[in-house]
Motif scaffolding. Structure first.
Motif, PDB file in Angstrom:
ATOM      1  N   PHE A 140      18.170  -2.095   2.409  1.00 20.27           N
ATOM      2  CA  PHE A 140      17.299  -1.244   1.592  1.00 20.27           C
ATOM      3  C   PHE A 140      16.012  -1.965   1.221  1.00 20.27           C
ATOM      4  CE2 PHE A 140      15.994   0.558  -2.532  1.00 20.27           C
ATOM      5  CZ  PHE A 140      15.859   1.890  -2.175  1.00 20.27           C
ATOM      6  N   SER A 141      16.128  -3.210   0.732  1.00 19.22           N
ATOM      7  CA  SER A 141      14.939  -3.981   0.356  1.00 19.22           C
ATOM      8  C   SER A 141      14.057  -4.269   1.563  1.00 19.22           C
ATOM      9  CB  SER A 141      15.354  -5.301  -0.306  1.00 19.22           C
ATOM     10  OG  SER A 141      16.084  -5.065  -1.483  1.00 19.22           O
ATOM     11  N   GLN A 142      14.684  -4.520   2.702  1.00 23.44           N
ATOM     12  CA  GLN A 142      13.919  -4.822   3.911  1.00 23.44           C
ATOM     13  C   GLN A 142      13.110  -3.614   4.375  1.00 23.44           C
ATOM     14  OE1 GLN A 142      16.914  -6.253   6.616  1.00 23.44           O
ATOM     15  NE2 GLN A 142      17.555  -7.887   5.224  1.00 23.44           N
ATOM     16  N   VAL A 143      13.717  -2.432   4.287  1.00 27.79           N
ATOM     17  CA  VAL A 143      13.004  -1.209   4.675  1.00 27.79           C
ATOM     18  C   VAL A 143      11.867  -0.933   3.706  1.00 27.79           C
ATOM     19  CG1 VAL A 143      13.210   1.296   4.943  1.00 27.79           C
ATOM     20  CG2 VAL A 143      14.986  -0.206   5.852  1.00 27.79           C
ATOM     21  N   LEU A 144      12.109  -1.164   2.405  1.00 29.55           N
ATOM     22  CA  LEU A 144      11.068  -0.943   1.408  1.00 29.55           C
ATOM     23  C   LEU A 144       9.851  -1.839   1.649  1.00 29.55           C
ATOM     24  CD1 LEU A 144      13.066  -0.572  -1.934  1.00 29.55           C
ATOM     25  CD2 LEU A 144      11.910   1.217  -0.640  1.00 29.55           C
ATOM     26  N   MET A 145      10.074  -3.022   2.219  1.00 27.63           N
ATOM     27  CA  MET A 145       8.951  -3.892   2.538  1.00 27.63           C
ATOM     28  C   MET A 145       8.338  -3.526   3.888  1.00 27.63           C
ATOM     29  SD  MET A 145       8.628  -8.037   2.778  1.00 27.63           S
ATOM     30  CE  MET A 145       8.507  -8.191   0.999  1.00 27.63           C
ATOM     31  N   ALA A 146       9.159  -3.129   4.849  1.00 24.98           N
ATOM     32  CA  ALA A 146       8.655  -2.837   6.193  1.00 24.98           C
ATOM     33  C   ALA A 146       7.730  -1.625   6.205  1.00 24.98           C
ATOM     34  CB  ALA A 146       9.820  -2.624   7.159  1.00 24.98           C
ATOM     35  N   LEU A 147       8.040  -0.605   5.419  1.00 28.83           N
ATOM     36  CA  LEU A 147       7.231   0.610   5.427  1.00 28.83           C
ATOM     37  C   LEU A 147       5.788   0.354   4.965  1.00 28.83           C
ATOM     38  CD1 LEU A 147       9.805   3.279   4.167  1.00 28.83           C
ATOM     39  CD2 LEU A 147       9.016   2.852   6.502  1.00 28.83           C
ATOM     40  N   PRO A 148       5.573  -0.334   3.833  1.00 33.54           N
ATOM     41  CA  PRO A 148       4.182  -0.665   3.476  1.00 33.54           C
ATOM     42  C   PRO A 148       3.505  -1.548   4.519  1.00 33.54           C
ATOM     43  CG  PRO A 148       5.620  -0.955   1.583  1.00 33.54           C
ATOM     44  CD  PRO A 148       6.506  -0.736   2.762  1.00 33.54           C
ATOM     45  N   LEU A 149       4.265  -2.439   5.140  1.00 37.53           N
ATOM     46  CA  LEU A 149       3.686  -3.304   6.167  1.00 37.53           C
ATOM     47  C   LEU A 149       3.164  -2.485   7.348  1.00 37.53           C
ATOM     48  CD1 LEU A 149       5.875  -6.527   6.475  1.00 37.53           C
ATOM     49  CD2 LEU A 149       3.405  -6.399   6.269  1.00 37.53           C
ATOM     50  N   LEU A 150       3.901  -1.449   7.727  1.00 40.25           N
ATOM     51  CA  LEU A 150       3.448  -0.586   8.825  1.00 40.25           C
ATOM     52  C   LEU A 150       2.141   0.112   8.447  1.00 40.25           C
ATOM     53  CD1 LEU A 150       6.879   1.007   9.858  1.00 40.25           C
ATOM     54  CD2 LEU A 150       5.594  -0.742  11.096  1.00 40.25           C
ATOM     55  N   VAL A 151       2.071   0.586   7.204  1.00 39.71           N
ATOM     56  CA  VAL A 151       0.833   1.232   6.727  1.00 39.71           C
ATOM     57  C   VAL A 151      -0.317   0.229   6.706  1.00 39.71           C
ATOM     58  CG1 VAL A 151      -0.253   2.398   4.783  1.00 39.71           C
ATOM     59  CG2 VAL A 151       2.127   2.921   5.375  1.00 39.71           C
ATOM     60  N   LEU A 152      -0.031  -0.992   6.249  1.00 41.45           N
ATOM     61  CA  LEU A 152      -1.064  -2.017   6.182  1.00 41.45           C
ATOM     62  C   LEU A 152      -1.528  -2.431   7.578  1.00 41.45           C
ATOM     63  CD1 LEU A 152       0.520  -4.185   3.350  1.00 41.45           C
ATOM     64  CD2 LEU A 152      -1.592  -2.865   3.180  1.00 41.45           C
ATOM     65  N   TYR A 153      -0.623  -2.427   8.539  1.00 43.14           N
ATOM     66  CA  TYR A 153      -1.006  -2.755   9.919  1.00 43.14           C
ATOM     67  C   TYR A 153      -1.988  -1.720  10.451  1.00 43.14           C
ATOM     68  CZ  TYR A 153      -0.559  -3.967  14.857  1.00 43.14           C
ATOM     69  OH  TYR A 153      -0.817  -4.343  16.160  1.00 43.14           O
ATOM     70  N   GLU A 154      -1.698  -0.440  10.181  1.00 46.42           N
ATOM     71  CA  GLU A 154      -2.623   0.618  10.612  1.00 46.42           C
ATOM     72  C   GLU A 154      -3.954   0.496   9.873  1.00 46.42           C
ATOM     73  OE1 GLU A 154      -2.086   2.638  13.094  1.00 46.42           O
ATOM     74  OE2 GLU A 154      -0.080   1.796  13.412  1.00 46.42           O
ATOM     75  N   ALA A 155      -3.893   0.124   8.585  1.00 46.13           N
ATOM     76  CA  ALA A 155      -5.130  -0.093   7.833  1.00 46.13           C
ATOM     77  C   ALA A 155      -5.924  -1.250   8.429  1.00 46.13           C
ATOM     78  CB  ALA A 155      -4.811  -0.374   6.372  1.00 46.13           C
ATOM     79  N   GLY A 156      -5.216  -2.276   8.901  1.00 43.66           N
ATOM     80  CA  GLY A 156      -5.876  -3.402   9.543  1.00 43.66           C
ATOM     81  C   GLY A 156      -6.599  -2.992  10.814  1.00 43.66           C
ATOM     82  N   ILE A 157      -6.010  -2.062  11.571  1.00 42.89           N
ATOM     83  CA  ILE A 157      -6.664  -1.565  12.790  1.00 42.89           C
ATOM     84  C   ILE A 157      -7.955  -0.834  12.428  1.00 42.89           C
ATOM     85  CG2 ILE A 157      -6.442   0.041  14.722  1.00 42.89           C
ATOM     86  CD1 ILE A 157      -3.479  -0.575  14.815  1.00 42.89           C
ATOM     87  N   ILE A 158      -7.910  -0.039  11.354  1.00 41.02           N
ATOM     88  CA  ILE A 158      -9.114   0.679  10.910  1.00 41.02           C
ATOM     89  C   ILE A 158     -10.199  -0.306  10.484  1.00 41.02           C
ATOM     90  CG2 ILE A 158     -10.020   2.257   9.166  1.00 41.02           C
ATOM     91  CD1 ILE A 158      -7.275   3.622   9.149  1.00 41.02           C
ATOM     92  N   VAL A 159      -9.800  -1.337   9.735  1.00 47.13           N
ATOM     93  CA  VAL A 159     -10.759  -2.365   9.306  1.00 47.13           C
ATOM     94  C   VAL A 159     -11.364  -3.060  10.519  1.00 47.13           C
ATOM     95  CG1 VAL A 159     -10.991  -4.582   8.112  1.00 47.13           C
ATOM     96  CG2 VAL A 159      -9.666  -2.737   7.064  1.00 47.13           C
TER      97      VAL A 159
END
Length: 247
Positions: free
Chosen positions: A216-235
Motif C-alpha cells: 500500500f505504501s509503495q503504491v502511494l509513493m509510485a503514483l505521485p512519482l508517475l505524475v512527476l515523471y510526466e511533469a518532468g517530460i513537460i518541463v
C-alpha cells in the motif's frame, strides 16, 4: 599582462583539484550541520505539540525502554530541525554542484534552491498530511482481537520521518530532469521513449524508499512519482523549446 600574471589565474576549463573539491564539500557540510543544529534548538519547544499531532492516527504511543521517551524528543527535534534547515542545506548542495558548471550556468543556483525547496516542502506536506494518516489507518485496520496494535513512539517516528523525507526527495524529480536537460545530458524524446522502462524503475524505487514492506505504501509513493515523471517530460519540452527560440 605578463606571463606570471596570466599563470596566476586558472583557466575556466581547467579541472578543479580533488583536494579543493574535498575542502569545499567539508565547508558545505559544516554550514549545513550548523544550520540543522540551530534550527533543532529553535524548534525544540514545539516537540510535545508535534508528538500529539503525530499520535492522532494511532491514539497513544508506548515506549519499551526507560530512556526511549527521553531520546525520542531529541530525535524529533533533530528531524524538525532538519526540515526547518532544508533551504540552507539545499543551497549548500546546489552551491557545491555549481562548481562543475560553466560560468553562464552558475547564476541558476538561487533559483534552483528555491524551486527545490518548494518541491521538497510539497512532497513532505503531501506525505505528512495525506499519505501518512491514510496509510496508518489502512495498516492498523488489519489488527484484530488477537493482534492489538501497540505502537512504539520511536519506531513510529522513524516510519513517519522515512515517509515524509522520501516523498520530499521524490518530488524533486521534475527539477532533476529539467536540470539534466538544461545541461544537455537528457532529452524529452528519450524520456518518452523509455516511459515503460521508467515505470518499472519507479515501482522499484518506491519499494526501496518506503520504510515498510507493505504494498500500500509503495503504491502511494509510485503514483505521485508517475505524475512527476510526466511533469518532468513537460518541463524538458519547455526547456528545449526555449533553447530553440534563443537560437
Amino acid at each position: 599582462m605578463d606571463t606570471a600574471t596570466k599563470n596566476s589565474h586558472p583557466r575556466l576549463d581547467e579541472p578543479i583539484p580533488l583536494l579543493s573539491h574535498l575542502d569545499e564539500l567539508k565547508k558545505r557540510l559544516i554550514y549545513s550541520l550548523i544550520a540543522i543544529a540551530v534550527c533543532s534548538f529553535a524548534v525544540y519547544p514545539a516537540v510535545d505539540f508535534v508528538i500529539r499531532d503525530l499520535a492522532k492516527p494511532v491514539g497513544k504511543f508506548i515506549f519499551t525502554g526507560p530512556v526511549e521517551a527521553f531520546w525520542t524528543r531529541f530525535k524529533l527535534a533533530f528531524f524538525m530541525g532538519l526540515f526547518a534547515a532544508m533551504p540552507v542545506v539545499l543551497f549548500q548542495i546546489w552551491s557545491f554542484i555549481q562548481r562543475g558548471l560553466m560560468p553562464k550556468e552558475k547564476h541558476m543556483t538561487r533559483a534552483i534552491t528555491v524551486i527545490s525547496f518548494v518541491l521538497f516542502a510539497a512532497g513532505a506536506s503531501f506525505s505528512y498530511f495525506l499519505i501518512v494518516p491514510v496509510g496508518v489507518k489502512f495498516l492498523l485496520a488489519y489488527g484484530s482481537d488477537v493482534m492489538v496494535p501497540m505502537i512504539s513512539v520511536s519506531r513510529y517516528l522513524s516510519f513517519v520521518f522515512g515517509m515524509v523525507f522520501s516523498f520530499g526527495l521524490v518530488f524533486e524529480l521534475p527539477l532533476i530532469i529539467g536540470f539534466l536537460v538544461k545541461l544537455g545530458m537528457l532529452q524529452s524524446a528519450t524520456l518518452r521513449k523509455q516511459r515503460r522502462f521508467a515505470i518499472v524503475i519507479i515501482f522499484i524505487a518506491a519499494a526501496a524508499l518506503t520504510p515498510g514492506p507493505d504494498v500500500f505504501s509503495q503504491v502511494l509513493m509510485a503514483l505521485p512519482l508517475l505524475v512527476l515523471y510526466e511533469a518532468g517530460i513537460i518541463v524538458a519540452r519547455m526547456i528545449e523549446k526555449r533553447r530553440k527560440q534563443n537560437g
